[in-house]
Scaffold this motif. Sequence first.
Motif, PDB file in Angstrom:
ATOM      1  N   PRO A   1       0.780  -1.120   0.095  1.00 55.45           N
ATOM      2  CA  PRO A   1       0.084  -0.152  -0.145  1.00 55.45           C
ATOM      3  C   PRO A   1       0.954   1.312   0.108  1.00 55.45           C
ATOM      4  O   PRO A   1       0.502   2.328  -0.721  1.00 55.45           O
ATOM      5  CB  PRO A   1      -0.708  -0.156   1.174  1.00 55.45           C
ATOM      6  N   ASN A   2       1.871   1.300   0.718  1.00 52.00           N
ATOM      7  CA  ASN A   2       2.753   2.455   0.804  1.00 52.00           C
ATOM      8  C   ASN A   2       3.463   2.574  -0.683  1.00 52.00           C
ATOM      9  O   ASN A   2       3.260   3.773  -0.984  1.00 52.00           O
ATOM     10  CB  ASN A   2       4.029   2.119   1.789  1.00 52.00           C
ATOM     11  N   ASP A   3       3.838   1.723  -1.340  1.00 51.75           N
ATOM     12  CA  ASP A   3       4.297   1.684  -2.776  1.00 51.75           C
ATOM     13  C   ASP A   3       3.182   2.212  -3.700  1.00 51.75           C
ATOM     14  O   ASP A   3       3.494   3.220  -4.602  1.00 51.75           O
ATOM     15  CB  ASP A   3       5.013   0.670  -3.315  1.00 51.75           C
ATOM     16  N   ALA A   4       1.913   1.720  -3.523  1.00 53.23           N
ATOM     17  CA  ALA A   4       1.094   1.996  -4.319  1.00 53.23           C
ATOM     18  C   ALA A   4       0.562   3.326  -4.322  1.00 53.23           C
ATOM     19  O   ALA A   4       0.143   4.058  -5.348  1.00 53.23           O
ATOM     20  CB  ALA A   4      -0.315   1.298  -4.088  1.00 53.23           C
ATOM     21  N   SER A   5       0.646   4.196  -3.274  1.00 53.61           N
ATOM     22  CA  SER A   5       0.540   5.483  -2.783  1.00 53.61           C
ATOM     23  C   SER A   5       1.522   6.376  -3.813  1.00 53.61           C
ATOM     24  O   SER A   5       1.093   7.702  -4.067  1.00 53.61           O
ATOM     25  CB  SER A   5       0.270   5.957  -1.485  1.00 53.61           C
ATOM     26  N   ARG A   6       2.673   5.819  -4.180  1.00 50.50           N
ATOM     27  CA  ARG A   6       3.520   6.681  -4.717  1.00 50.50           C
ATOM     28  C   ARG A   6       3.485   6.385  -6.247  1.00 50.50           C
ATOM     29  O   ARG A   6       4.281   7.137  -7.091  1.00 50.50           O
ATOM     30  CB  ARG A   6       5.008   6.355  -4.089  1.00 50.50           C
ATOM     31  N   LEU A   7       2.764   5.432  -6.633  1.00 51.54           N
ATOM     32  CA  LEU A   7       2.660   5.131  -8.112  1.00 51.54           C
ATOM     33  C   LEU A   7       1.539   6.086  -8.758  1.00 51.54           C
ATOM     34  O   LEU A   7       0.457   5.589  -8.846  1.00 51.54           O
ATOM     35  CB  LEU A   7       2.507   3.820  -8.295  1.00 51.54           C
ATOM     36  N   ARG A   8       1.571   7.358  -9.117  1.00 53.32           N
ATOM     37  CA  ARG A   8       0.747   8.168  -9.581  1.00 53.32           C
ATOM     38  C   ARG A   8       0.611   8.180 -10.955  1.00 53.32           C
ATOM     39  O   ARG A   8      -0.117   8.637 -11.549  1.00 53.32           O
ATOM     40  CB  ARG A   8       0.966   9.562  -8.788  1.00 53.32           C
ATOM     41  N   THR A   9       1.970   8.130 -11.613  1.00 55.65           N
ATOM     42  CA  THR A   9       2.160   8.594 -13.194  1.00 55.65           C
ATOM     43  C   THR A   9       2.618   7.229 -13.887  1.00 55.65           C
ATOM     44  O   THR A   9       2.841   6.208 -13.222  1.00 55.65           O
ATOM     45  CB  THR A   9       3.133   9.527 -13.457  1.00 55.65           C
ATOM     46  N   VAL A  10       2.380   7.064 -15.154  1.00 55.11           N
ATOM     47  CA  VAL A  10       2.837   5.893 -15.869  1.00 55.11           C
ATOM     48  C   VAL A  10       4.180   5.916 -15.762  1.00 55.11           C
ATOM     49  O   VAL A  10       4.825   4.675 -15.793  1.00 55.11           O
ATOM     50  CB  VAL A  10       2.423   5.971 -17.436  1.00 55.11           C
ATOM     51  N   GLN A  11       4.992   6.962 -15.808  1.00 49.28           N
ATOM     52  CA  GLN A  11       6.469   6.819 -15.660  1.00 49.28           C
ATOM     53  C   GLN A  11       6.649   6.261 -14.439  1.00 49.28           C
ATOM     54  O   GLN A  11       7.768   5.395 -14.223  1.00 49.28           O
ATOM     55  CB  GLN A  11       7.050   8.292 -15.728  1.00 49.28           C
ATOM     56  N   ASP A  12       5.933   6.666 -13.012  1.00 50.70           N
ATOM     57  CA  ASP A  12       6.231   5.980 -11.891  1.00 50.70           C
ATOM     58  C   ASP A  12       6.020   4.432 -11.926  1.00 50.70           C
ATOM     59  O   ASP A  12       7.097   3.854 -11.564  1.00 50.70           O
ATOM     60  CB  ASP A  12       5.213   6.547 -10.795  1.00 50.70           C
ATOM     61  N   MET A  13       5.255   4.006 -12.580  1.00 50.88           N
ATOM     62  CA  MET A  13       5.031   2.522 -12.752  1.00 50.88           C
ATOM     63  C   MET A  13       5.904   1.877 -13.547  1.00 50.88           C
ATOM     64  O   MET A  13       6.549   0.962 -13.236  1.00 50.88           O
ATOM     65  CB  MET A  13       3.495   2.313 -13.326  1.00 50.88           C
ATOM     66  N   VAL A  14       6.502   2.489 -14.688  1.00 54.94           N
ATOM     67  CA  VAL A  14       7.468   2.064 -15.462  1.00 54.94           C
ATOM     68  C   VAL A  14       8.685   1.885 -14.535  1.00 54.94           C
ATOM     69  O   VAL A  14       9.553   0.748 -14.473  1.00 54.94           O
ATOM     70  CB  VAL A  14       7.823   2.787 -16.780  1.00 54.94           C
ATOM     71  N   ASP A  15       9.188   3.099 -13.772  1.00 52.90           N
ATOM     72  CA  ASP A  15      10.434   3.082 -13.098  1.00 52.90           C
ATOM     73  C   ASP A  15      10.128   2.114 -11.869  1.00 52.90           C
ATOM     74  O   ASP A  15      11.202   1.252 -11.524  1.00 52.90           O
ATOM     75  CB  ASP A  15      10.638   4.469 -12.399  1.00 52.90           C
ATOM     76  N   TYR A  16       9.242   1.771 -11.277  1.00 57.38           N
ATOM     77  CA  TYR A  16       8.876   0.914 -10.170  1.00 57.38           C
ATOM     78  C   TYR A  16       8.977  -0.488 -10.654  1.00 57.38           C
ATOM     79  O   TYR A  16       9.877  -1.189  -9.980  1.00 57.38           O
ATOM     80  CB  TYR A  16       7.474   1.219  -9.472  1.00 57.38           C
ATOM     81  N   VAL A  17       8.287  -0.869 -11.720  1.00 57.51           N
ATOM     82  CA  VAL A  17       8.416  -2.307 -12.061  1.00 57.51           C
ATOM     83  C   VAL A  17       9.821  -2.658 -12.805  1.00 57.51           C
ATOM     84  O   VAL A  17      10.187  -3.655 -12.231  1.00 57.51           O
ATOM     85  CB  VAL A  17       7.350  -2.610 -13.170  1.00 57.51           C
ATOM     86  N   GLY A  18      10.507  -1.801 -13.533  1.00 52.21           N
ATOM     87  CA  GLY A  18      11.904  -1.904 -13.781  1.00 52.21           C
ATOM     88  C   GLY A  18      12.708  -2.258 -12.454  1.00 52.21           C
ATOM     89  O   GLY A  18      13.666  -2.959 -12.680  1.00 52.21           O
ATOM     90  N   SER A  19      12.589  -1.429 -11.437  1.00 47.16           N
ATOM     91  CA  SER A  19      13.310  -1.467 -10.224  1.00 47.16           C
ATOM     92  C   SER A  19      13.239  -2.742  -9.443  1.00 47.16           C
ATOM     93  O   SER A  19      14.227  -3.234  -8.889  1.00 47.16           O
ATOM     94  CB  SER A  19      13.112  -0.400  -9.198  1.00 47.16           C
ATOM     95  N   LYS A  20      11.942  -3.343  -9.751  1.00 47.60           N
ATOM     96  CA  LYS A  20      11.479  -4.612  -9.090  1.00 47.60           C
ATOM     97  C   LYS A  20      12.042  -5.863  -9.598  1.00 47.60           C
ATOM     98  O   LYS A  20      12.108  -6.907  -9.034  1.00 47.60           O
ATOM     99  CB  LYS A  20      10.141  -4.745  -8.515  1.00 47.60           C
TER     100      LYS A  20
END
Length: 77
Positions: free
Chosen positions: A56-75
């Motif tokens: 939930p903490n990470d989800a609250s920071r995923l606000r843009t498409v770019q946030d999601m691209v960066d997040y998935v890439g980092s994981k």
Amino acid sequence: MITRDNIVELFGAAEIHVSMADLKDGEPLAMQGLDSLDMANLLFQIEQKFGLTISPNDASRLRTVQDMVDYVGSKRH
């Protein structure tokens, strides 16, 4: 490598109907017409597609498409 297209293709699976031509990668999705249910559905699709669990903490920071691209890439390293 995770790309914008990898994330955007999940909009259909999440039953989110926005104009892909008007979608701005760096602008919060809430400002582009997505509501909280749309965001929950999109994050669920990301979890399913990439085998991730988004806290939930990470989800609250995923606000843009770019946030999601960066997040998935980092994981996925």
